[in-house]
Write an enzyme that holds these catalytic residues in place. Structure first.
Site, PDB file in Angstrom:
ATOM      1  N   TYR A   1      -8.006  -3.185   6.932  1.00 55.22           N
ATOM      2  CA  TYR A   1      -6.904  -2.298   6.867  1.00 55.22           C
ATOM      3  C   TYR A   1      -7.198  -0.973   7.603  1.00 55.22           C
ATOM      4  CZ  TYR A   1      -5.119  -4.887   2.956  1.00 55.22           C
ATOM      5  OH  TYR A   1      -4.756  -6.088   1.905  1.00 55.22           O
TER       6      TYR A   1
ATOM      7  N   GLU B   1      -6.411  -8.525 -11.927  1.00 52.41           N
ATOM      8  CA  GLU B   1      -5.368  -9.456 -11.032  1.00 52.41           C
ATOM      9  C   GLU B   1      -5.908 -10.808 -11.046  1.00 52.41           C
ATOM     10  OE1 GLU B   1      -2.949  -6.257  -8.247  1.00 52.41           O
ATOM     11  OE2 GLU B   1      -4.673  -7.071  -7.182  1.00 52.41           O
TER      12      GLU B   1
ATOM     13  N   ASP C   1     -13.478   1.704   3.522  1.00 54.05           N
ATOM     14  CA  ASP C   1     -14.572   1.746   2.549  1.00 54.05           C
ATOM     15  C   ASP C   1     -16.039   2.431   3.060  1.00 54.05           C
ATOM     16  OD1 ASP C   1     -12.739   0.529   1.229  1.00 54.05           O
ATOM     17  OD2 ASP C   1     -13.775  -1.435   1.138  1.00 54.05           O
TER      18      ASP C   1
ATOM     19  N   GLN D   1      -4.500   1.630   0.648  1.00 54.69           N
ATOM     20  CA  GLN D   1      -3.417   2.593   0.963  1.00 54.69           C
ATOM     21  C   GLN D   1      -4.098   3.725   1.966  1.00 54.69           C
ATOM     22  OE1 GLN D   1      -1.254   5.256  -1.745  1.00 54.69           O
ATOM     23  NE2 GLN D   1      -2.104   4.098  -3.413  1.00 54.69           N
TER      24      GLN D   1
END
Length: 379
Positions: free
Chosen positions: A10, A156, A286, A303
């Protein structure tokens, strides 16, 4: 200005796709795969074989960024060198480190050897193959699944697996697989408030998922995990598949005499997301220990990684033009947790630091909308 961008997750992909052809700026994106993986949707791939990747090259059209598929072995910021696993050594003027994280097994005996992770596409494939295999008529052995860690990924995953198991059980006339969600802490989904957490927990129980909070995994074997309860009792849970989603740590791949590291091995950065003491090295996603306006570590979420990447891309162009850098000001737009199918819970940010709690189908739409925004931002 020779710039290397390491990693197409990301953060790295957001950096690369933010760039535009700029005089004096030469950029190369390096990743071990020719595709970007939507890590926040790997649980869907694990349960339903949902496509969760995008080829990288088409996303770089019009950016002026070149791409090379290669694996990074180590980075020496004192020597300004990046060593690749094929033996080549690359140098740089500016470096963006966005190599993500690895699973933290916390030295729990047997866990790294016997548990499946959920960090990349091959992990999802392994889980998908297992859930289908145990519903074949000739399968022998334990069919149950133990998932360690009840954060976003763990919750999830178990809901999607429960949904898949329900379908397969109905189709093939076999009893349902038992799914255990094991969490050392006192509650699931600590990122949510009590009301949303209660709704999520009810959904999990409706699926028949066994929720074991206050249970710490102390060891793992090929066919079981041993847990310790809060009162010190030990319990062995047999399992055909063990999956660990209980923690991450930064890749220990960057060396530098004056690097500063914090919790989880994350590299301390300044207000422009540059490694402290190394102004030519941006560390994002990260791996970077960015701080928010209150001086607290920014969460390692997609995000925030995207925000950091877009800012870094903008700042690289500013550097090439001789313009001042923009500081990083993180904002959390919301947090949504998928609970299988069209069900989700979460919250979105409103003006004046207010939060709006959303559940059900609308929350599912909001979660999808955040993914659509990400997709649009890299096109």
């Amino acid at each position: 200005m020779k710039t290397l961008i390491l990693g197409a997750g990301y953060a790295g992909l957001a950096t690369a796709t933010k760039l535009k052809p700029t005089p004096g700026l030469e950029a190369l994106l390096i990743d071990q795969n020719p595709y970007h993986t939507f890590e926040t949707r790997l649980h869907e791939a694990a349960a339903h074989n949902t496509p969760v990747t995008l080829p990288i090259l088409p996303l770089l059209r019009g950016t002026g960024v070149h791409f090379e598929q290669a694996s990074v072995e180590n980075v020496n910021v004192d020597e300004r060198e990046v060593k690749l696993k094929d033996g080549r050594v690359l140098t740089y003027d500016k470096l963006v480190v966005a190599l993500g994280s690895v699973t933290n097994f916390y030295r729990i005996p047997g866990l790294a050897e016997h548990a499946t992770e959920l960090k990349q596409l091959s992990d999802a494939d392994e889980i998908f193959n297992f859930i289908n295999r145990v519903y074949s008529s000739d399968y022998q052995g334990n069919r149950d699944i133990v998932v360690g860690g009840a954060g976003l990924t763990g919750v999830e995953l178990v809901t999607e697996l429960a949904q898949r198991a329900e379908v397969l059980s109905r189709e093939r006339g076999l009893p349902p697989v038992q799914i255990y969600l094991v969490e050392a802490g006192p509650k699931i989904l600590p990122v949510l408030d009590d009301a949303l957490r209660a709704k999520a927990e009810k959904t999990l129980r409706d699926y028949g998922i066994h929720i074991l909070v206050g249970h710490r995994i102390t060891s793992a074997a090929a066919d079981s995990v041993t847990v310790q309860t809060q009162d010190g009792q030990e319990q062995v849970i047999p399992a055909g598949k063990i999956i660990w989603t209980g923690g991450i740590q930064a890749r220990n791949i960057v060396q530098g005499e004056h690097l500063e590291k914090g919790p989880g091995g994350r590299i301390a950065v300044d207000e422009y997301l540059r490694a402290k003491n190394y102004p030519d090295v941006f560390v994002i996603g990260d791996m970077g220990l960015a701080l928010n306006q209150e001086g607290k570590p920014v969460p390692t979420t997609a995000q925030h990684a995207g925000q950091q990447g877009r800012l870094t891309g903008k700042n690289l162009m500013r550097l090439a033009k001789g313009e001042p850098l923009e500081p990083y000001e993180p904002t959390t737009l919301g947090e949504f947790v998928s609970l299988g199918g069209l069900m989700a819970v979460g919250w979105m940010k409103l003006p004046w630091n207010q939060k709006l709690a959303i559940t059900g189908g609308l929350a599912h739409v909001m979660k999808r909308a955040s993914e659509w925004r990400w997709r649009a931002s890299i096109d």
